[in-house]
Design a protein around this motif. Structure first.
Motif, PDB file in Angstrom:
ATOM      1  N   THR A  45     -52.345  22.928  47.746  1.00 36.62           N
ATOM      2  CA  THR A  45     -52.968  23.418  46.715  1.00 36.62           C
ATOM      3  C   THR A  45     -53.719  22.973  46.239  1.00 36.62           C
ATOM      4  OG1 THR A  45     -52.088  21.132  46.086  1.00 36.62           O
ATOM      5  CG2 THR A  45     -50.636  22.238  45.816  1.00 36.62           C
ATOM      6  N   TRP A  46     -54.790  23.818  45.543  1.00 31.30           N
ATOM      7  CA  TRP A  46     -55.887  23.629  44.435  1.00 31.30           C
ATOM      8  C   TRP A  46     -56.248  22.707  44.201  1.00 31.30           C
ATOM      9  CZ3 TRP A  46     -55.094  29.595  42.256  1.00 31.30           C
ATOM     10  CH2 TRP A  46     -55.491  29.923  43.203  1.00 31.30           C
ATOM     11  N   GLU A  47     -57.680  22.429  43.996  1.00 28.78           N
ATOM     12  CA  GLU A  47     -57.857  21.303  43.506  1.00 28.78           C
ATOM     13  C   GLU A  47     -58.001  21.331  42.165  1.00 28.78           C
ATOM     14  OE1 GLU A  47     -58.673  18.464  44.254  1.00 28.78           O
ATOM     15  OE2 GLU A  47     -58.419  18.556  46.296  1.00 28.78           O
ATOM     16  N   SER A  48     -58.166  20.592  40.557  1.00 31.86           N
ATOM     17  CA  SER A  48     -57.745  20.446  39.694  1.00 31.86           C
ATOM     18  C   SER A  48     -58.246  21.905  38.794  1.00 31.86           C
ATOM     19  CB  SER A  48     -57.570  18.622  38.375  1.00 31.86           C
ATOM     20  OG  SER A  48     -58.349  18.752  38.952  1.00 31.86           O
ATOM     21  N   ASP A  49     -59.460  21.456  39.300  1.00 29.06           N
ATOM     22  CA  ASP A  49     -61.151  22.107  39.190  1.00 29.06           C
ATOM     23  C   ASP A  49     -61.147  23.149  39.838  1.00 29.06           C
ATOM     24  OD1 ASP A  49     -61.963  20.992  40.841  1.00 29.06           O
ATOM     25  OD2 ASP A  49     -63.342  20.192  40.964  1.00 29.06           O
ATOM     26  N   PHE A  50     -60.317  24.221  39.340  1.00 28.08           N
ATOM     27  CA  PHE A  50     -60.711  25.201  41.013  1.00 28.08           C
ATOM     28  C   PHE A  50     -60.455  26.130  39.238  1.00 28.08           C
ATOM     29  CE2 PHE A  50     -58.476  29.184  41.941  1.00 28.08           C
ATOM     30  CZ  PHE A  50     -59.433  29.904  43.180  1.00 28.08           C
ATOM     31  N   PRO A  51     -62.250  26.979  39.387  1.00 23.81           N
ATOM     32  CA  PRO A  51     -62.591  27.837  38.148  1.00 23.81           C
ATOM     33  C   PRO A  51     -61.737  28.475  38.014  1.00 23.81           C
ATOM     34  CG  PRO A  51     -64.328  27.671  39.840  1.00 23.81           C
ATOM     35  CD  PRO A  51     -63.113  27.170  40.333  1.00 23.81           C
ATOM     36  N   GLY A  52     -61.046  29.307  39.188  1.00 23.83           N
ATOM     37  CA  GLY A  52     -60.855  31.099  39.190  1.00 23.83           C
ATOM     38  C   GLY A  52     -61.461  31.695  39.882  1.00 23.83           C
ATOM     39  N   TYR A  53     -61.035  32.427  40.374  1.00 25.74           N
ATOM     40  CA  TYR A  53     -62.050  33.431  40.954  1.00 25.74           C
ATOM     41  C   TYR A  53     -61.573  35.214  40.916  1.00 25.74           C
ATOM     42  CZ  TYR A  53     -57.179  34.641  43.816  1.00 25.74           C
ATOM     43  OH  TYR A  53     -56.115  35.132  44.202  1.00 25.74           O
ATOM     44  N   LYS A  54     -62.772  36.030  41.475  1.00 28.22           N
ATOM     45  CA  LYS A  54     -62.193  37.570  40.601  1.00 28.22           C
ATOM     46  C   LYS A  54     -63.194  38.126  42.479  1.00 28.22           C
ATOM     47  CE  LYS A  54     -67.378  37.589  39.599  1.00 28.22           C
ATOM     48  NZ  LYS A  54     -68.287  37.889  38.857  1.00 28.22           N
ATOM     49  N   GLY A  55     -62.616  39.747  42.045  1.00 33.07           N
ATOM     50  CA  GLY A  55     -62.535  40.500  43.451  1.00 33.07           C
ATOM     51  C   GLY A  55     -62.436  42.170  43.233  1.00 33.07           C
ATOM     52  N   SER A  56     -61.811  42.921  44.342  1.00 31.24           N
ATOM     53  CA  SER A  56     -61.001  43.666  43.774  1.00 31.24           C
ATOM     54  C   SER A  56     -59.829  43.809  45.037  1.00 31.24           C
ATOM     55  CB  SER A  56     -62.459  44.547  44.849  1.00 31.24           C
ATOM     56  OG  SER A  56     -63.410  45.598  44.792  1.00 31.24           O
ATOM     57  N   CYS A  57     -59.482  44.497  44.399  1.00 29.67           N
ATOM     58  CA  CYS A  57     -57.904  44.815  44.578  1.00 29.67           C
ATOM     59  C   CYS A  57     -56.726  45.851  44.910  1.00 29.67           C
ATOM     60  CB  CYS A  57     -56.414  44.271  43.754  1.00 29.67           C
ATOM     61  SG  CYS A  57     -56.567  44.552  42.537  1.00 29.67           S
ATOM     62  N   SER A  58     -56.190  46.131  45.356  1.00 31.41           N
ATOM     63  CA  SER A  58     -55.465  47.895  45.978  1.00 31.41           C
ATOM     64  C   SER A  58     -53.867  47.273  46.190  1.00 31.41           C
ATOM     65  CB  SER A  58     -56.079  48.199  47.306  1.00 31.41           C
ATOM     66  OG  SER A  58     -55.747  47.776  48.666  1.00 31.41           O
ATOM     67  N   TYR A  59     -53.409  47.822  45.407  1.00 33.04           N
ATOM     68  CA  TYR A  59     -51.804  48.055  45.290  1.00 33.04           C
ATOM     69  C   TYR A  59     -51.536  49.626  46.519  1.00 33.04           C
ATOM     70  CZ  TYR A  59     -46.757  48.692  43.589  1.00 33.04           C
ATOM     71  OH  TYR A  59     -45.373  48.803  43.603  1.00 33.04           O
ATOM     72  N   LYS A  60     -50.408  49.407  47.261  1.00 36.98           N
ATOM     73  CA  LYS A  60     -49.908  50.878  47.937  1.00 36.98           C
ATOM     74  C   LYS A  60     -47.976  50.178  48.350  1.00 36.98           C
ATOM     75  CE  LYS A  60     -50.244  53.335  52.367  1.00 36.98           C
ATOM     76  NZ  LYS A  60     -50.292  53.767  53.873  1.00 36.98           N
ATOM     77  N   ASN A  61     -47.764  51.785  47.549  1.00 38.89           N
ATOM     78  CA  ASN A  61     -46.544  51.776  47.667  1.00 38.89           C
ATOM     79  C   ASN A  61     -45.596  53.383  47.923  1.00 38.89           C
ATOM     80  OD1 ASN A  61     -43.516  51.725  46.743  1.00 38.89           O
ATOM     81  ND2 ASN A  61     -44.113  50.921  44.344  1.00 38.89           N
ATOM     82  N   GLY A  62     -45.093  53.127  48.981  1.00 35.96           N
ATOM     83  CA  GLY A  62     -45.021  54.457  50.346  1.00 35.96           C
ATOM     84  C   GLY A  62     -46.259  54.719  50.193  1.00 35.96           C
ATOM     85  N   LYS A  63     -46.334  56.827  49.666  1.00 33.32           N
ATOM     86  CA  LYS A  63     -47.342  57.566  49.282  1.00 33.32           C
ATOM     87  C   LYS A  63     -48.455  56.572  48.152  1.00 33.32           C
ATOM     88  CE  LYS A  63     -45.197  61.163  52.125  1.00 33.32           C
ATOM     89  NZ  LYS A  63     -44.911  62.274  52.217  1.00 33.32           N
ATOM     90  N   GLU A  64     -48.468  56.098  47.377  1.00 38.93           N
ATOM     91  CA  GLU A  64     -49.116  56.156  46.406  1.00 38.93           C
ATOM     92  C   GLU A  64     -50.317  54.385  46.477  1.00 38.93           C
ATOM     93  OE1 GLU A  64     -47.550  57.117  42.388  1.00 38.93           O
ATOM     94  OE2 GLU A  64     -46.441  55.645  42.809  1.00 38.93           O
ATOM     95  N   LEU A  65     -51.410  54.743  46.442  1.00 38.60           N
ATOM     96  CA  LEU A  65     -52.402  54.282  46.415  1.00 38.60           C
ATOM     97  C   LEU A  65     -53.145  53.676  45.637  1.00 38.60           C
ATOM     98  CD1 LEU A  65     -53.748  51.991  48.290  1.00 38.60           C
ATOM     99  CD2 LEU A  65     -55.258  53.737  49.550  1.00 38.60           C
ATOM    100  N   PHE A  66     -53.535  52.325  44.872  1.00 41.05           N
ATOM    101  CA  PHE A  66     -54.167  52.334  43.431  1.00 41.05           C
ATOM    102  C   PHE A  66     -55.600  50.884  43.775  1.00 41.05           C
ATOM    103  CE2 PHE A  66     -49.937  53.333  42.752  1.00 41.05           C
ATOM    104  CZ  PHE A  66     -50.161  54.368  41.187  1.00 41.05           C
TER     105      PHE A  66
END
Length: 228
Positions: free
Chosen positions: A30-51
């Motif tokens: 588990t994370w510590e209670s003061d974990f501030p959050g995070y960010k980044g890039s992301c992708s989602y592939k479902n079959g032939k579709e990529l976002f």
């Protein structure tokens, strides 16, 4: 509120079962209670579709997805981030299971069965080597059955890496949907930092032999949010 560590009036087996289950429960990462959050890039592939897009998970663990215009893809990515993040919240065992009782069931290759009584009567788990290897739990009117096949040890608790999940009819105990196969990969945000999901593949099976769908979620260029 009396601590579950005491249990002076409980039979030996129940105390022993509760303690064994508590050790496995508290061994989850588990994370510590003061974990501030995070960010980044992301992708989602479902079959032939990529976002492809970007995301932010705030201190409140709510995820927002940007750049992607497809609402279904955005919802899918946000849902997976939420599902992962909610399991990183540290909830004391005493608060979660205070109204439950525990007793041993049978033992098989998956682990030792833990039967739940009290408030959540009918739920059950299996534990092995301080890992919760099976969850059979009633959630919001549904019954979910999860089997953990492989885990990642972080040094501060374990993360489920390969597992299956299936929803059952709570009355008949029959499946109400296909079984899903999960394969997760985690990395620390930085050396010694909190572990976060970097990749998740979900395969859903039909007729016990045909894979009818595969989804892949990827998260990269990750960094912790500033606390300033």
């Amino acid at each position: 509120m009396m601590s579950l560590k005491e249990l002076p009036d409980k039979p030996f087996e129940e105390k022993d079962c509760l303690e064994s289950f508590r050790l496995a429960y508290e061994n989850r990462y588990t994370w510590e209670s003061d974990f501030p959050g995070y960010k980044g890039s992301c992708s989602y592939k479902n079959g032939k579709e990529l976002f492809k897009g970007e995301f932010i998970v705030g201190k409140d663990l709510k995820a927002s997805i940007s750049i992607i215009n497809n609402e279904l893809a955005k919802k899918a990515l946000a849902s997976q981030l939420w599902e992962v993040c909610i399991h990183r919240v540290r909830r004391p065992f005493e608060k979660v299971h205070y109204e439950n009782t525990f007793s041993f069931g049978d033992k098989n290759e998956t682990g030792l069965e833990v039967l739940v009584g009290g408030k959540n009567k009918g739920d059950k788990y299996r534990i092995k080597d301080n890992v919760v290897t099976m969850v059979y739990r009633h959630v919001h009117g549904s019954l979910v059955n999860i089997f953990t096949k492989e885990v990642l040890f972080t040094g501060k608790g374990y993360l489920s890496k390969c597992y299956t999940s299936q929803y059952l009819n709570p009355s008949t105990k029959e499946p109400i949907g296909p079984e899903s196969y999960f394969n997760d990969e985690y990395i620390p945000l930085y050396s010694g930092g909190p572990w976060v999901l970097s990749n998740r593949t979900i395969i859903k099976e039909v007729d016990n032999s045909i894979y009818n769908s595969e989804e892949t979620y990827s998260f990269f260029d990750l960094e912790e949010l500033s606390t300033c």
